[in-house]
Design an enzyme around this catalytic site. Structure first.
Site, PDB file in Angstrom:
ATOM      1  N   GLY A 159      24.195 -73.889  58.485  1.00  0.00           N
ATOM      2  CA  GLY A 159      22.875 -74.605  58.019  1.00  0.00           C
ATOM      3  C   GLY A 159      22.449 -75.528  58.676  1.00  0.00           C
ATOM      4  CB  THR A 241      25.026 -83.332  49.499  1.00  0.00           C
ATOM      5  OG1 THR A 241      25.621 -82.527  51.455  1.00  0.00           O
ATOM      6  CG2 THR A 241      25.814 -84.323  49.664  1.00  0.00           C
ATOM      7  NE  ARG A 243      18.086 -77.517  44.986  1.00  0.00           N
ATOM      8  CZ  ARG A 243      17.987 -78.654  45.455  1.00  0.00           C
ATOM      9  NH1 ARG A 243      18.731 -79.554  46.648  1.00  0.00           N
ATOM     10  NH2 ARG A 243      17.137 -78.608  46.235  1.00  0.00           N
ATOM     11  CD  GLU A 272      21.137 -82.948  39.799  1.00  0.00           C
ATOM     12  OE1 GLU A 272      20.889 -82.348  40.366  1.00  0.00           O
ATOM     13  OE2 GLU A 272      19.834 -84.277  40.516  1.00  0.00           O
ATOM     14  CG  HIS A 290      19.104 -84.571  43.754  1.00  0.00           C
ATOM     15  ND1 HIS A 290      19.154 -83.290  42.780  1.00  0.00           N
ATOM     16  CD2 HIS A 290      19.148 -84.231  45.558  1.00  0.00           C
ATOM     17  CE1 HIS A 290      19.019 -82.461  43.979  1.00  0.00           C
ATOM     18  NE2 HIS A 290      18.850 -83.254  44.755  1.00  0.00           N
TER      19      HIS A 290
HETATM   20  C1  GLV Z   1      16.499 -82.378  47.832  1.00  0.00           C
HETATM   21  O1  GLV Z   1      18.091 -81.950  47.045  1.00  0.00           O
HETATM   22  C2  GLV Z   1      15.713 -81.144  48.232  1.00  0.00           C
HETATM   23  O2  GLV Z   1      16.169 -79.602  48.086  1.00  0.00           O
HETATM   24  O3  GLV Z   1      15.235 -81.669  49.584  1.00  0.00           O
END
Ligand code: GLV
Length: 326
Positions: A159, A241, A243, A272, A290
């Site tokens: 993405g 980074t 989920r 989390e 996060h």
């Molecule tokens: C952070 O994890 C977001 O989805 O912006």
């Protein structure tokens, strides 16, 4: 009657100011931290808010929408991810759900890349070493890490963010790219000399670094598990980074403890904000809370984007960052 907005936690002020400029009454939760489900229900029930600016820490489902009431047209999520929101329940009630894409792409890519460098070069280990007063002399064998330049980066999920991480890897560090996505991108392959693979299994044995950039879906939950860690090179590193639940943490712990892989960097966690304390005993893991999109500039932009989605929706227009699930 005035137009009323609820913001579920204090956020940078630009968006709040933009909402107030519209003449809206803006109520911001005064709690220091995320509202519990009960607190959110109480905050919304009978208050007749026209819009809610929600956070990824708010689990939003049909009951929450119903508590907010029929006059509430939009939940504008302050995040690019929206797995905290029951999209089916939103669709059934014709509530707009929006996110904050684009403005955080570069910032998350920077954080991902920073983690990759820090992990390969053992920077957090070095920091702990210094703080313990263990540095006695420069040493030719001290804390030897791994080069990043010239290595192969495996991108799982091409993405916006995955593509930007790849950009920095190729342009800045002469890395080779192998990528997996459900959709192939031939232009990206041409631009970056990247190699597409049709499955994650094809990617794992090829990559020195594996960076995860897929959304959390039923199909991506525990994408990284015991079997998949065994497919990675023993010398390779995982960076997540996206989920937390995409990585099965017990399996990751085993892979790091047994040295099935060389190391991992996590910004997101399976349960989390809970984290297995066993991770703290490992040197080969780097942990951040996060914070991949957490810069002053980006959080202000996210605030403005979320507010603008609300302004557009309440003006009777389709908000720019509407999420449509087919
Ligand atoms: C952070 O994890 C977001 O989805 O912006």
């Amino acid at each position: 009657m005035s137009t009323k907005i609820f913001v579920t936690e204090k956020i940078p002020d630009k968006g709040i100011i933009a909402l107030q400029k519209q003449g809206y009454e803006v109520a911001v939760s005064e709690k220091d931290g995320p509202l519990t489900r009960e607190e959110l229900m109480v905050a919304l029930t009978g208050k007749e808010y026209n819009a809610v600016l929600s956070l990824l820490t708010n689990k939003i489902d049909g009951e929450v929408f119903d508590a907010a009431g029929k006059q509430c047209k939009i939940f504008a999520n302050f995040a690019v991810g929206f797995d905290n929101i029951d999209m089916k329940a939103a669709r059934e009630r014709s509530i707009y759900i929006t996110n904050t894409p684009d403005v955080l792409t570069e910032t998350v890519a920077e954080h991902t890349f920073g983690m990759m460098l820090a992990l390969a070069r053992r920077m957090s280990e070095g920091d702990r070493f210094m703080r313990k007063g263990l540095y006695k002399a420069w040493g030719p064998m001290l804390l030897l890490g791994n080069d990043v330049s010239g290595k192969t980066l495996g991108i799982v999920g091409l993405g916006r963010i995955g593509a930007r991480v790849a950009h920095h890897a190729v342009r800045g560090f002469d890395m080779k790219i192998v990528y997996y996505d459900v959709v192939r991108n031939e232009q990206f392959e041409k631009d970056y000399g990247a190699v597409f693979v049709p499955t994650v299994e094809d990617l794992l044995p090829k990559a020195d670094f594996v960076s995860i950039h897929v959304p959390l879906l039923e199909s991506t939950q525990h994408l990284m598990n015991d079997v998949r860690f065994k497919m990675m090179k023993k010398t390779s590193f995982l960076i997540n980074t996206s989920r937390g639940p995409i990585v099965e943490e017990e399996a990751l712990y085993r892979a790091l403890y047994d040295k099935t892989i060389a190391g991992a960097a996590l910004d997101v966690y399976e349960k989390e904000p809970k984290i297995d304390p066993l991770f703290f005993e490992l040197e080969n893991i780097l942990l951040t809370p996060h914070t991949a999109s957490a810069t002053i500039e980006t959080r202000q932009k996210m605030s403005e984007v979320a507010a603008n989605n609300i302004i557009e929706a309440l003006a009777g227009r389709v908000p720019p960052n509407i999420i449509v699930i087919k």
